[in-house]
Motif scaffolding. Structure first.
Motif, PDB file in Angstrom:
ATOM      1  N   ILE A 163      12.185  44.625  10.635  1.00 39.88           N
ATOM      2  CA  ILE A 163      10.838  43.794  10.574  1.00 39.88           C
ATOM      3  C   ILE A 163       9.624  44.479  11.240  1.00 39.88           C
ATOM      4  CG2 ILE A 163       9.761  41.341  10.708  1.00 39.88           C
ATOM      5  CD1 ILE A 163      12.722  40.385  10.349  1.00 39.88           C
ATOM      6  N   ARG A 187      16.772  40.707  10.925  1.00 36.78           N
ATOM      7  CA  ARG A 187      17.350  39.563  10.866  1.00 36.78           C
ATOM      8  C   ARG A 187      18.855  39.570  10.651  1.00 36.78           C
ATOM      9  NH1 ARG A 187      15.661  36.544   5.617  1.00 36.78           N
ATOM     10  NH2 ARG A 187      17.095  35.015   6.127  1.00 36.78           N
ATOM     11  N   VAL A 188      19.410  40.884   9.861  1.00 38.37           N
ATOM     12  CA  VAL A 188      20.750  41.072  10.042  1.00 38.37           C
ATOM     13  C   VAL A 188      20.991  42.602  10.469  1.00 38.37           C
ATOM     14  CG1 VAL A 188      21.741  39.431   8.373  1.00 38.37           C
ATOM     15  CG2 VAL A 188      20.911  41.869   7.384  1.00 38.37           C
ATOM     16  N   VAL A 211      15.279  34.081  -3.845  1.00 40.67           N
ATOM     17  CA  VAL A 211      13.903  33.784  -3.643  1.00 40.67           C
ATOM     18  C   VAL A 211      13.156  34.410  -5.145  1.00 40.67           C
ATOM     19  CG1 VAL A 211      11.477  34.326  -2.911  1.00 40.67           C
ATOM     20  CG2 VAL A 211      13.783  33.860  -1.252  1.00 40.67           C
ATOM     21  N   TYR A 235       2.861  36.737  11.830  1.00 38.38           N
ATOM     22  CA  TYR A 235       3.938  36.852  12.574  1.00 38.38           C
ATOM     23  C   TYR A 235       4.137  38.313  13.185  1.00 38.38           C
ATOM     24  CZ  TYR A 235       8.903  36.257  13.537  1.00 38.38           C
ATOM     25  OH  TYR A 235      10.224  36.244  14.034  1.00 38.38           O
ATOM     26  N   TYR A 280      19.051  40.196  -0.354  1.00 36.51           N
ATOM     27  CA  TYR A 280      19.814  38.964  -0.198  1.00 36.51           C
ATOM     28  C   TYR A 280      20.716  39.311   0.828  1.00 36.51           C
ATOM     29  CZ  TYR A 280      22.386  34.695  -1.496  1.00 36.51           C
ATOM     30  OH  TYR A 280      22.965  33.624  -1.630  1.00 36.51           O
ATOM     31  N   LEU A 281      20.551  38.608   1.722  1.00 37.64           N
ATOM     32  CA  LEU A 281      21.323  39.020   3.052  1.00 37.64           C
ATOM     33  C   LEU A 281      22.414  38.457   3.410  1.00 37.64           C
ATOM     34  CD1 LEU A 281      18.507  38.740   5.508  1.00 37.64           C
ATOM     35  CD2 LEU A 281      19.254  40.582   4.137  1.00 37.64           C
ATOM     36  N   PRO A 332      16.875  29.232   4.964  1.00 40.36           N
ATOM     37  CA  PRO A 332      17.694  29.601   5.917  1.00 40.36           C
ATOM     38  C   PRO A 332      16.696  29.832   7.343  1.00 40.36           C
ATOM     39  CG  PRO A 332      17.138  31.606   4.460  1.00 40.36           C
ATOM     40  CD  PRO A 332      16.765  30.276   3.971  1.00 40.36           C
ATOM     41  N   LEU A 382      14.097  34.015  17.010  1.00 42.89           N
ATOM     42  CA  LEU A 382      15.322  34.441  16.537  1.00 42.89           C
ATOM     43  C   LEU A 382      16.503  33.573  16.969  1.00 42.89           C
ATOM     44  CD1 LEU A 382      16.756  37.226  15.379  1.00 42.89           C
ATOM     45  CD2 LEU A 382      17.191  37.793  17.678  1.00 42.89           C
ATOM     46  N   PHE A 420      13.506  44.819  15.872  1.00 41.64           N
ATOM     47  CA  PHE A 420      13.933  43.345  15.414  1.00 41.64           C
ATOM     48  C   PHE A 420      14.280  43.031  14.019  1.00 41.64           C
ATOM     49  CE2 PHE A 420      12.348  38.863  14.495  1.00 41.64           C
ATOM     50  CZ  PHE A 420      12.870  38.397  15.369  1.00 41.64           C
ATOM     51  N   THR A 451      15.060  31.529   8.961  1.00 37.06           N
ATOM     52  CA  THR A 451      14.496  32.824   9.438  1.00 37.06           C
ATOM     53  C   THR A 451      13.868  32.891  10.813  1.00 37.06           C
ATOM     54  OG1 THR A 451      12.353  32.793   8.282  1.00 37.06           O
ATOM     55  CG2 THR A 451      14.297  33.436   6.944  1.00 37.06           C
ATOM     56  N   PRO A 452      13.807  34.069  11.576  1.00 34.97           N
ATOM     57  CA  PRO A 452      13.105  33.897  12.734  1.00 34.97           C
ATOM     58  C   PRO A 452      11.537  33.563  12.669  1.00 34.97           C
ATOM     59  CG  PRO A 452      14.164  36.097  12.376  1.00 34.97           C
ATOM     60  CD  PRO A 452      14.427  35.355  11.285  1.00 34.97           C
ATOM     61  N   GLU A 453      11.156  33.712  11.349  1.00 35.03           N
ATOM     62  CA  GLU A 453       9.623  33.487  11.147  1.00 35.03           C
ATOM     63  C   GLU A 453       9.534  32.021  11.129  1.00 35.03           C
ATOM     64  OE1 GLU A 453       7.674  35.165   7.628  1.00 35.03           O
ATOM     65  OE2 GLU A 453       5.661  34.620   8.657  1.00 35.03           O
ATOM     66  N   LEU A 483      21.665  30.299   8.028  1.00 35.13           N
ATOM     67  CA  LEU A 483      20.840  31.358   8.700  1.00 35.13           C
ATOM     68  C   LEU A 483      20.044  32.415   7.850  1.00 35.13           C
ATOM     69  CD1 LEU A 483      22.736  31.835  12.361  1.00 35.13           C
ATOM     70  CD2 LEU A 483      20.904  30.097  11.481  1.00 35.13           C
ATOM     71  N   TYR A 484      20.678  32.812   6.854  1.00 33.43           N
ATOM     72  CA  TYR A 484      20.580  34.191   6.219  1.00 33.43           C
ATOM     73  C   TYR A 484      20.082  34.215   4.777  1.00 33.43           C
ATOM     74  CZ  TYR A 484      22.728  36.011  10.512  1.00 33.43           C
ATOM     75  OH  TYR A 484      23.139  36.084  11.747  1.00 33.43           O
ATOM     76  N   GLU A 485      20.905  33.431   3.765  1.00 35.85           N
ATOM     77  CA  GLU A 485      20.803  33.580   2.339  1.00 35.85           C
ATOM     78  C   GLU A 485      19.748  32.922   1.644  1.00 35.85           C
ATOM     79  OE1 GLU A 485      24.637  33.491   0.569  1.00 35.85           O
ATOM     80  OE2 GLU A 485      25.484  34.626   2.301  1.00 35.85           O
ATOM     81  N   LEU A 515       9.144  39.272   2.542  1.00 39.17           N
ATOM     82  CA  LEU A 515      10.070  38.092   2.422  1.00 39.17           C
ATOM     83  C   LEU A 515      10.438  37.666   3.961  1.00 39.17           C
ATOM     84  CD1 LEU A 515      12.700  38.829  -0.197  1.00 39.17           C
ATOM     85  CD2 LEU A 515      11.187  36.936  -0.045  1.00 39.17           C
ATOM     86  N   ASN A 516      10.339  38.560   4.846  1.00 43.51           N
ATOM     87  CA  ASN A 516      10.925  38.441   6.151  1.00 43.51           C
ATOM     88  C   ASN A 516       9.797  38.086   6.953  1.00 43.51           C
ATOM     89  OD1 ASN A 516      13.504  39.115   5.956  1.00 43.51           O
ATOM     90  ND2 ASN A 516      12.795  41.271   5.610  1.00 43.51           N
ATOM     91  N   ALA A 517       8.341  38.310   6.891  1.00 44.57           N
ATOM     92  CA  ALA A 517       7.337  38.131   7.947  1.00 44.57           C
ATOM     93  C   ALA A 517       6.115  38.327   7.361  1.00 44.57           C
ATOM     94  CB  ALA A 517       7.769  38.967   8.990  1.00 44.57           C
ATOM     95  N   GLN A 518       5.280  37.109   7.366  1.00 43.43           N
ATOM     96  CA  GLN A 518       3.804  37.466   7.318  1.00 43.43           C
ATOM     97  C   GLN A 518       3.330  38.202   8.292  1.00 43.43           C
ATOM     98  OE1 GLN A 518       2.450  34.975   4.527  1.00 43.43           O
ATOM     99  NE2 GLN A 518       4.537  35.045   4.168  1.00 43.43           N
ATOM    100  N   ASP A 548       7.526  28.186   3.894  1.00 39.22           N
ATOM    101  CA  ASP A 548       6.146  28.774   3.476  1.00 39.22           C
ATOM    102  C   ASP A 548       6.187  29.277   1.933  1.00 39.22           C
ATOM    103  OD1 ASP A 548       7.699  30.960   4.141  1.00 39.22           O
ATOM    104  OD2 ASP A 548       6.252  32.137   4.825  1.00 39.22           O
TER     105      ASP A 548
END
Lengths: 167, 284, 825
Positions: free
Chosen positions: B194, B187-188, C707, B265, C722-723, C783, C665, B185, C785-787, C702-704, B259-262, C801
């Motif tokens: 993740i 994001r890109v 932060v 999650y 940085y996606l 963006p 996702l 899983f 993000t899946p989360e 979706l991505y960028e 950054l991607n997940a807590q 968040d």
């Protein structure tokens, strides 16, 4: 300094390099091969892609000393002066570039992909060039170019409509 | 950026490599494929005194059969792993996970052993090695020792490898006929996992006889989803059973928040991805 | 340059070039690696510059010890802000959007105080790049830390910590546009007071990084008291003026060259600290100097884009007729004002009404300082923000009314017969047909089948839900009418210049003031000139980007190049023809009035067999043996075009989005759009521009996201975090066009560079929300993000968040938004 012997685009070179010299900096600064560029420092963007002994690598993530005894091919060496490699031709015909900064790396990665997969689907092309970032094109015409070049490189007839059709 | 200066050694045998490491001074880094190390050196987050490059140690490359195991040389590149018939036959999970590692250029340079020794919790191969009960053959000046995967990964970016030691090969039990799946899983496409789940199951008829599940990025080291494995062992392979067993996948994990997940999650993802990985591995 | 050009029969005039999918002339050098990126430049005796940057976001510099760096091998000089304080001036801001706008000043090297992480505090000059970089680590700087201001909503509270301790607040300006006061609309407050329905939302435009692929690079060569500066810039002409004003190097002693430039997207639109520093160092040392940034430096210190908090209210009646629009923005300036930092939200101010006939409108914006890298232009610059807000809230209004989102739009949009239409913001939209573009897009999209599939997935409770999002947008291009810019207090005009030189052999040099960085000017301008002069496409060379060759220009941004710069080329070509006509009449011994000009040849009407080609005339005036009395022996010409109005491309973008409700996702299933950009000069280039814009607009959705952590460090400081999406992360695009020509320029073009980027973001977000609205989701923070998507589905809220998070799940009336001005609504 360490001495290396390397063939770049068919020409042999014997040079002294610092071990920390990255292959891309050796190419650009010692050999003047400025066709290959540096776009990032984390091996993400792929702009520096060259072929090392026939395989695509990111030349910012290889030390020049590691190329000792190897054959390096850059964008400047894939076709004799005045002619175009089918991949170069396809990028031109399909409008697979805009600013052109990612293009040398994109072309080198795409040739490597098509060497492995002579007839890649759209998804296979997209995944095959996932290591090369382009900020201009949205990739669609690059995908098209790679597929056209794959056909030409492997002797299949190319698509009749070479315009990036509005479809 | 350009790395800080360092002394460079390029041995051609394991013995030479061990000597080079031993004589390299205080801070020696071993360069395998370099696809993680060189970026870190370019950002000057690492500035070793000596770099010992294993690229030319031919005996560290290649895959062979040895009894009940296949043996993968530590310097076998990801590309070579993907093309290897023994891996395809006996440990396809490795190939499936390797295919998701970074991109084709990186896979041409990056190595199986390098990725394992780097022990990045977001890396894909440690969880696979763990799930497959791989053994790690470690060489030092004093000789060799073999370490089970469950003992190899110690902490974040840390393994049992001592100073002066090299990971030389990885022994993976042959598991012909097992169902395997790596569920990743991100994001890109190019990104680190993740969360990811490596699953291998041996079916007997419609029952799951054995299940092995490795978790990527659910803690500082790769982890086994032991409770899920236990719940699956001997169970009928139905969607309901697998889903219920997968509810235990995040037990005893300690994922980080970034950054991607807590962390919460990630707990959730581990359950969903475990269900999907086992379902695919069981051929449902 | 003949490597990739298509041969045409020698000497024959081409078919009409405008509208033809010409392969690009630029490609020949780019696909073979024969490029001239600034970093390729090597000059004798050249020294290399590296920048020592602040690791703290806000602090007083208490001491800088450069002695170890000065002693390091290869180091020639080390300079601090103190060393150049008397000559570095302040980086310019050309857009004081209000008379009382606060500009704290922007030193290129910090002298006493640093205000964002990455700010320059010293520079190393060394004989090699490696030596310069090695010495950076040897400079020892001490800081007294000051409070760090990061959150705009906190920054505008009374008593907030200050970004700059010499200002009295964090507010740079308060900009208001009120249609009632301007006389372009009714009373907004009354409209809301009378409204049957009011929908209010708070949207967050996250901070983005332009992330052009070519890192910035500057080379300066001093030659006596003259200087040549090469830079990877979008704006060589503006840069020359600005550097002259900042450094005191006289304008006529400074030549600026933008060689091959690897993308910009607004990110190279502003004079940078490093350009000033490199020039100052070259002047001080009398040596050629090069600076090239690393990617991490670029992400950390090149300006960012977007970063607004938007409070938007829409008033309507129960039938769905809109009655009023109210917008309040907080716009993050970052720590300093760069060239047009404060103007970005002002550019958007007039576009919030979109394509809809709002009778009343009020816009307010606070520009807010924070201890982050400055913001400035990023593809769309103000207009994507406006388009996002209006296109998102039109969906929310539709939900509130229980109407179809397309129906609400249709009910309120400007009808084709109503063009030209003056909007509530006072703009005159030029041409178009929103209905036609929408219908074409729906057809391209396969709308009915996708809606049916959505319904099936809903009914079966599929974990993967499908949603459809609309964006029916317009934008303001062709920057810009100079008088309008003047009325908005912009520091320059918006004209563009071109000249045409007819060479003795009949070949043509076109000099343009619009400087490309990937757009394809060389190809498109050749097409324009080929048609105007009747010469072969191959016979035209386009020159640009060097102030000594192209002396007048205002460069490339705001989808202006073809509309303004291309029009100047056409005007210049018309002048060439007019001048050639006099020569032709003389040589053909005919009256000018009896000549007709077609396919590059003058002929005498009614006299077959007579004819003189314009390329032959070029030779004739070169020889100048025989030309009429009283005129100069030249048919060269130049023209300056200043549009009288903006142009308004429009289009309908449709996105179908799959949302995995188990993981959050999202995946774009289908994307289709139909854009009206007026006359299409080169369909290949147009399609490429749309694709690239879509990629960036989708990437925002979706991505960028840039932060920052609580200390003001950029945590997305490499391409690992940085996606920027790859080919594998983006869908196939189905694109189409309608054509309603722009009346305001001789080409009829409207501009295409930003369309895809402006239109796509809300279509994507609307699609994702449409997929899960039945699960209680009414917004998801970009963006996606899946989360965030997963949290929005399972925990409510918008899934956001991070710093400055305040849920916008509940409707927040804009009057609740913080304001430094208090109750001025």
């Amino acid at each position: 300094m360490t001495q290396i012997s390397v063939r770049v685009d068919g020409t042999p070179y014997d040079d002294d390099v610092e071990p920390r010299t990255l292959l891309v900096h050796y190419l650009r600064e010692q050999l003047g091969k400025v066709g290959t560029v540096v776009g990032c420092d984390t091996s993400n963007c792929g702009a520096c892609t060259v072929h090392l002994d026939g395989e695509a690598v990111k030349s910012c993530t290889v030390f020049a000393v590691q190329a000792d005894g190897c054959e390096v091919t850059t964008i400047e060496g894939i076709s004799p002066n005045g002619t175009l490699h089918p991949m170069q031709k396809a990028f031109h015909e399909m409008h697979g570039l805009q600013c052109g900064f990612c293009t040398p790396g994109m072309i080198m990665a795409s040739i490597d992909l098509v060497n492995d997969n002579p007839d890649p689907s759209e998804d296979e092309v997209r995944e095959g060039i996932e290591g090369n970032l382009c900020r201009c094109t949205g990739y669609q015409n690059i995908v098209r170019a790679v597929q056209q070049a794959a056909g030409e490189m492997h002797g299949r007839s190319t698509a009749g409509d070479t315009l990036g059709a509005q479809s | 950026m350009i790395p800080a200066p360092f002394a460079y050694a390029c041995p051609s045998t394991i013995d030479e490599a061990l000597q080079a490491v031993a004589s390299g001074g205080e801070d020696v880094k071993i360069l395998a494929g370099g696809q993680s190390l060189i970026p870190v050196m370019r950002l000057r987050l690492a500035a070793p005194e000596t770099v010992v490059d294993l690229t030319r140690v031919a005996e560290l490359r290649g895959v062979r059969e040895d009894g009940d195991a296949i043996v993968i040389g530590a310097m076998t590149t990801h590309s070579d792993v993907l093309a290897d018939p023994l891996i395809a036959r006996y440990a396809p999970l490795i190939a499936e996970a390797t295919e998701t590692v970074a991109d084709r250029q990186v896979r041409h340079r990056g190595t199986f052993g390098g990725a394992l020794a780097h022990a990045d919790p977001a890396g894909d191969l440690p969880a696979v090695a763990l799930a497959l009960d791989a053994e790690f053959v470690v060489a030092g000046l004093e000789g060799r020792r073999t370490v089970a995967a469950s003992d190899f990964f110690v902490d974040y970016l840390t393994t049992v490898l001592q100073e002066g030691e090299l990971l030389v090969e990885i022994r993976v039990p042959r598991r012909e006929g097992w169902g395997m799946h790596y569920e990743k899983f991100t994001r890109v496409a190019q990104a680190w996992s993740i969360v990811a789940v490596a699953a291998a199951v041996r079916m007997e008829g419609s029952r799951i006889a054995e299940a092995r599940i490795g978790l990527t990025n659910m803690g500082p080291t790769p982890l086994r989803a032991s409770a899920t494995e236990a719940a699956l062992t001997g169970a009928e392979a139905t969607a309901e059973v697998i889903a219920a067993a997968a509810q235990h996948a995040a037990e005893n994990t300690s994922p980080s928040s970034d950054l991607n997940a807590q962390a919460d999650y990630r707990h959730h993802l581990a359950q969903v991805l475990t269900r999907r990985a086992v379902t695919a591995a069981a051929g449902l | 340059m003949t490597l990739v050009e298509e041969p045409t029969a020698a000497g024959t005039a081409p078919e009409k070039e405008i509208g033809r999918a010409r392969r690009r002339k630029e490609d020949a050098r780019l696909i073979t690696g024969r490029t001239t990126w600034t970093d390729n430049m090597v000059l004798p005796g050249m020294l290399h510059l590296a920048v020592v940057r602040s690791p703290v976001a806000h602090g007083k510099i208490t001491s800088i010890d450069v002695s170890a760096a000065q002693q390091a091998p290869g180091v020639v000089a080390v300079l601090t802000g103190r060393d150049v304080a008397d000559e570095q001036g302040s980086l310019p801001c050309a857009w004081p959007v209000t008379p009382d706008m606060v500009n704290p000043g922007h030193p290129s090297i910090a002298v006493d105080e640093v205000n964002h992480v990455g700010e320059a505090v010293a520079v190393i000059v060394a004989r090699s790049k490696v030596a310069a970089q090695d010495a950076v680590e040897l400079v020892d700087v001490d800081y007294d830390l000051l409070p760090v201001v990061l959150d705009m909503e906190q920054a505008v509270e009374p008593g907030a910590d200050l970004t700059h301790d010499h200002t009295s607040s964090n507010t740079s300006y308060h900009f208001v546009f009120d249609a009632g006061e301007a006389g372009t609309g009714g009373d907004t407050e009354q409209a809301f007071a009378d409204a049957e329905v009011v929908v209010s939302r708070r949207f967050v435009q996250q901070r983005l990084i332009p992330a052009f692929m070519e890192p910035r690079s500057v080379v300066v060569q001093p030659q006596g008291d003259n200087y040549t500066l090469w830079s990877s810039t979008q704006i060589p002409h503006i840069l020359r003026v600005m550097l002259a004003m900042v450094t005191g190097v006289p304008e006529h002693k400074l030549r600026v060259i933008a060689p091959d430039v690897g993308g910009g997207f607004g990110g190279k639109i502003t004079p940078t600290p490093e350009e000033v520093i490199t020039l100052l160092v070259a002047r001080r040392l009398g040596k050629p100097i090069k600076w090239t940034e690393t990617r991490s430096e670029s992400l950390m210190t090149a300006h960012h884009g977007r970063d607004q908090i938007q409070f938007i209210d829409v008033a309507a009646d129960r039938e769905g007729n809109v009655k009023g629009l109210r917008v309040r923005l907080l716009a993050d300036m970052g720590a300093y004002l760069r060239l047009i930092t404060p103007g970005i939200p002002a550019l958007g101010a007039f576009m919030f009404p979109g394509i809809y006939k709002f009778p009343a409108y009020r816009f307010e914006c606070d520009g807010v300082f924070t201890n982050k890298v400055p913001t400035d232009a990023y593809r769309g610059a103000g207009r994507p923000e406006a388009t996002f807000a209006i296109e998102r809230i039109m969906d929310e209004l539709a939900v509130e009314l229980g109407m179809d989102p397309l129906e609400v739009r249709r009910k309120n949009w400007i009808q084709a017969a109503e063009f030209p239409f003056t909007t509530v913001a006072g703009l005159q939209y030029d041409s178009g047909d929103y209905e036609q573009a929408t219908q074409d897009a729906l057809d391209l999209f396969g709308y009915a089948e996708l809606r049916a599939e959505q319904q099936r997935r809903r009914e079966s409770g599929d974990p993967v839900q499908l949603g459809i999002g609309f964006s029916t947008f317009t934008e303001m291009c062709g920057l810009a009418p100079s008088r309008v810019l003047g009325s908005l207090s912009f520091g320059a005009g918006g004209w563009e210049s071109a000249s045409i030189r007819m060479l003795p052999t009949g070949k043509v040099e076109v000099v343009t003031g619009s400087t490309p960085h990937g757009q394809g000017h060389e190809t498109a301008w050749s097409q324009l000139v080929a048609d105007s002069l009747g010469v072969p496409f191959e016979d035209v060379e386009v020159l640009h980007g060097d102030t000594s060759i192209s002396s007048r220009g205002l460069d490339t941004y705001g989808s202006r190049s073809l509309v303004v710069g291309g029009s100047a080329v056409v005007k210049a070509a018309d002048k060439v023809v007019a001048k050639a006509r006099k020569i032709a009449a003389h040589l053909l011994e005919a009256s000018e009035d009896d000549l007709e000009f077609s396919g590059g040849t003058f002929s005498v009407r009614g006299t077959p067999g007579t004819g003189l080609g314009i390329q032959e005339i070029a030779l004739a005036v070169f020889a100048a043996h025989n030309y009429p009395e009283g005129i100069e022996p030249s048919i060269d010409a130049e023209a300056t075009f200043d549009p009288e109005n903006f142009s308004f491309p429009h289009g309908t973008h449709l996105c179908a989005m799959e949302v995995d409700t188990d993981t959050g996702l999202v995946k774009i299933r289908k994307y289709a759009c139909v854009d009206d950009i007026g006359t299409i000069v080169n369909p290949l280039i147009v399609e490429g521009q749309v694709h690239g814009g879509l990629a960036q607009g989708i990437a925002q959705a979706l991505y960028e996201e840039a932060v920052y952590d609580a200390d003001g460090n950029l945590t997305t400081g490499t391409f690992v975090d940085y996606l920027v999406p790859s080919a594998a992360d983006l869908p196939h695009f189905d694109t189409g066009n309608t054509v309603h020509t722009a009346p305001g320029n001789p080409i009829g073009a409207k501009g295409v560079g930003e369309a895809g980027c402006i239109a796509s973001t809300p279509a994507v977000v609307n699609a994702a929300i449409d997929a899960v609205r039945h699960l209680g989701v009414s917004d998801i923070r970009m963006p996606l993000t899946p989360e965030r998507v997963w949290r929005a589905i399972h925990h409510g809220g918008d899934g956001g968040d991070r710093a400055s998070a305040r849920t916008n799940a509940q409707a927040v009336d804009s009057s609740e938004g913080p304001s430094t001005q208090g109750g001025n609504r």
